[in-house]
Design a protein around this motif. Structure first.
Motif, PDB file in Angstrom:
ATOM      1  N   GLN A   1       0.829  -1.204   0.000  1.00  0.00           N
ATOM      2  CA  GLN A   1       0.000   0.000   0.000  1.00  0.00           C
ATOM      3  C   GLN A   1       0.862   1.251   0.000  1.00  0.00           C
ATOM      4  N   VAL A   2       1.944   1.226   0.752  1.00  0.00           N
ATOM      5  CA  VAL A   2       2.865   2.375   0.791  1.00  0.00           C
ATOM      6  C   VAL A   2       3.494   2.569  -0.584  1.00  0.00           C
ATOM      7  N   ALA A   3       3.943   1.491  -1.203  1.00  0.00           N
ATOM      8  CA  ALA A   3       4.564   1.582  -2.526  1.00  0.00           C
ATOM      9  C   ALA A   3       3.574   2.107  -3.557  1.00  0.00           C
ATOM     10  N   GLU A   4       2.345   1.605  -3.519  1.00  0.00           N
ATOM     11  CA  GLU A   4       1.322   2.069  -4.459  1.00  0.00           C
ATOM     12  C   GLU A   4       1.009   3.549  -4.249  1.00  0.00           C
ATOM     13  N   ALA A   5       0.949   3.976  -3.009  1.00  0.00           N
ATOM     14  CA  ALA A   5       0.695   5.387  -2.705  1.00  0.00           C
ATOM     15  C   ALA A   5       1.833   6.258  -3.221  1.00  0.00           C
ATOM     16  N   GLU A   6       3.068   5.766  -3.120  1.00  0.00           N
ATOM     17  CA  GLU A   6       4.221   6.518  -3.621  1.00  0.00           C
ATOM     18  C   GLU A   6       4.188   6.650  -5.136  1.00  0.00           C
ATOM     19  N   VAL A   7       3.746   5.603  -5.821  1.00  0.00           N
ATOM     20  CA  VAL A   7       3.606   5.673  -7.278  1.00  0.00           C
ATOM     21  C   VAL A   7       2.592   6.751  -7.649  1.00  0.00           C
ATOM     22  N   LEU A   8       1.453   6.741  -6.994  1.00  0.00           N
ATOM     23  CA  LEU A   8       0.425   7.744  -7.275  1.00  0.00           C
ATOM     24  C   LEU A   8       0.913   9.151  -6.973  1.00  0.00           C
TER      25      LEU A   8
END
Length: 60
Positions: free
Chosen positions: A18-25
């Motif tokens: 979830q943290v990685a996905e949020a960073e991508v966004l």
């Protein structure tokens, strides 16, 4: 491993995803002109590279 331990590991993994996905966004939202490159190893995001272009008006 016990069931509780497996759930804890699974929850930690989900949180990291979830943290990685949020960073991508965030990288996409923060880039006006440029590229966002996402490096994936074994279905996991391991690196995000953001390159941004700054353009100047030709009449300035």
């Amino acid at each position: 491993m016990k069931s509780n331990q497996l759930n804890a590991v699974s929850n930690a993994h989900a949180t990291a995803e979830q943290v990685a996905e949020a960073e991508v966004l965030r990288a996409i939202r923060d880039t006006a002109f440029g590229t966002v490159e996402i490096i994936v190893h074994q279905s996991r995001i391991v690196q995000i590279t953001r390159s941004e272009k700054v353009r100047f008006d030709k009449t300035a």
